[in-house]
Design a protein around this motif. Structure first.
Motif, PDB file in Angstrom:
ATOM      1  N   VAL A 186       0.824  -1.212   0.000  1.00 30.76           N
ATOM      2  CA  VAL A 186       0.000   0.000   0.000  1.00 30.76           C
ATOM      3  C   VAL A 186       0.855   1.258   0.000  1.00 30.76           C
ATOM      4  CG1 VAL A 186      -1.665   1.339   1.324  1.00 30.76           C
ATOM      5  CG2 VAL A 186      -1.971  -1.133   1.071  1.00 30.76           C
ATOM      6  N   ASP A 187       1.846   1.313   0.855  1.00 33.52           N
ATOM      7  CA  ASP A 187       2.664   2.526   0.976  1.00 33.52           C
ATOM      8  C   ASP A 187       4.086   2.344   0.453  1.00 33.52           C
ATOM      9  OD1 ASP A 187       0.637   4.079   2.240  1.00 33.52           O
ATOM     10  OD2 ASP A 187       1.008   3.004   4.112  1.00 33.52           O
ATOM     11  N   ALA A 188       4.354   1.234  -0.227  1.00 34.58           N
ATOM     12  CA  ALA A 188       5.718   0.960  -0.680  1.00 34.58           C
ATOM     13  C   ALA A 188       6.000   1.673  -2.002  1.00 34.58           C
ATOM     14  CB  ALA A 188       5.920  -0.541  -0.851  1.00 34.58           C
ATOM     15  N   PRO A 189       7.118   2.388  -2.114  1.00 36.83           N
ATOM     16  CA  PRO A 189       7.501   2.952  -3.420  1.00 36.83           C
ATOM     17  C   PRO A 189       7.851   1.818  -4.385  1.00 36.83           C
ATOM     18  CG  PRO A 189       9.246   3.303  -1.801  1.00 36.83           C
ATOM     19  CD  PRO A 189       8.087   2.734  -1.054  1.00 36.83           C
ATOM     20  N   LEU A 190       7.370   1.915  -5.619  1.00 39.24           N
ATOM     21  CA  LEU A 190       7.506   0.826  -6.588  1.00 39.24           C
ATOM     22  C   LEU A 190       8.421   1.232  -7.744  1.00 39.24           C
ATOM     23  CD1 LEU A 190       3.772  -0.338  -6.837  1.00 39.24           C
ATOM     24  CD2 LEU A 190       5.572  -1.224  -5.336  1.00 39.24           C
ATOM     25  N   ILE A 191       9.251   0.288  -8.146  1.00 36.51           N
ATOM     26  CA  ILE A 191      10.083   0.417  -9.350  1.00 36.51           C
ATOM     27  C   ILE A 191       9.450  -0.501 -10.386  1.00 36.51           C
ATOM     28  CG2 ILE A 191      12.422   0.363 -10.271  1.00 36.51           C
ATOM     29  CD1 ILE A 191      12.151   2.029  -7.700  1.00 36.51           C
TER      30      ILE A 191
END
Length: 316
Positions: free
Chosen positions: A197-202
């Motif tokens: 939910v709050d994780a930055p994604l690559i």
């Protein structure tokens, strides 16, 4: 009055002509050859002018080959095959003279540096008279290399985007979530969109089919992905994750060779499958040397534990 003489044509013009015939459009031919659409149109116009023939007419926005184009297609293929044989013969002479054969394989860059050296060592022990050339690039670049005969076999993603190729072996792998060592997600047996939910994604670029499946998984979970960086290869995704910029969902096979000391991975759910194949040119004659190298490739890929052979996967 005599008809004007036919002007000399070049290999690029014939290549463009054949690509248009196979793809049905200048846009498809441009993608197939890695050229611009205006460049393909220019080559076609030059060929028609040099031959003094109309090769295509446009009907309802589509290019339709004329009878003259249909009649010339076989001859064009013969000329292109002869030119490719000439170039290949020259390469063999440059690399080792008359007694050495040349075999070219194309794989993603990650596998070219990690998987191929051991395979090449095993292959060369059994075939010391063969020169093995390893090419690396994207799946689309591999398809182009196969079609242009710059590669004999190559690892591609299914479904293939360009006609004229056939699969020799099929494999399937799954998406994993990769994260820096010590990340909190390592405590999970598998990772879902709700865990991110709050994780930055690559994430890989939006034009990738696999990206669409990832986006759909987030939509079904009613989670808004927090995209930090968009990249265009698994290697780039791994490098950004290793820097602590976020986590990513990528092909588990390729991820297993990306900075193993810096990254951890967990299965991503819902399951997203990657269908891969080792392909060759459809018109190419069977080769025992190719069969041997394909068997070694499949064996090595399956041994990673991140891919499995598939017998009933679609062959095109």
């Amino acid at each position: 009055m005599q008809a004007p003489p036919v002007q000399p044509m070049n290999f690029k013009q014939l290549e463009a002509f054949q690509a248009i015939m196979l793809s049905g459009s200048t846009t498809g031919a441009a993608e197939r050859l890695g050229l611009s659409q205006p460049g393909i149109s220019r080559l076609l116009a030059q060929l028609e002018q040099d031959l003094g023939l109309r090769l295509f007419i446009r009907e309802k926005g589509r290019l339709v080959p004329t009878q003259e184009a249909e009649a010339l297609l076989h001859d064009a293929q013969v000329l292109m095959d002869s030119a490719q044989c000439f170039r290949r013969h020259a390469e063999q002479l440059r690399l080792g003279g008359f007694k050495r054969r040349l075999l070219k394989v194309a794989v993603p860059g990650t596998l070219a540096t990690s998987l191929m050296p051991a395979i090449a060592h095993q292959f060369m022990q059994a075939h010391p008279d063969v020169v093995l050339e390893v090419l690396s690039g994207s799946y689309t670049e591999t398809e182009r290399a196969l079609l242009s005969r710059d590669a004999d076999i190559g690892l591609v993603r299914l479904p293939m985007t360009m006609p004229g190729l056939r699969t020799r072996a099929c494999l399937e792998s799954e998406a994993v979530c990769i994260m820096p060592r010590g990340h909190a997600l390592q405590a999970l047996d598998e990772v879902t969109p709700s865990d991110l939910v709050d994780a930055p994604l690559i994430l890989l670029g939006r034009q990738r089919e696999i990206r669409q499946e990832i986006d759909m998984a987030f939509r079904h979970a009613r989670v808004q992905p927090r995209v930090a960086v968009e990249v265009h290869s698994v290697g780039e995704a791994c490098a950004h994750v290793a820097q602590g910029l976020g986590v990513s969902m990528v092909n588990g096979l390729l991820a297993s060779y990306c900075q193993p000391g810096a990254l951890s991975s967990r299965p991503f759910r819902p399951r997203i499958r990657y269908q891969l194949a080792i392909a060759s040119l459809e018109a190419a004659a069977p080769s025992p040397l190719q069969d041997t190298l394909i068997a070694l490739l499949v064996q090595a890929i399956v041994a990673t534990g991140h891919a499995a052979p598939v017998d009933d996967m679609p062959k095109a």
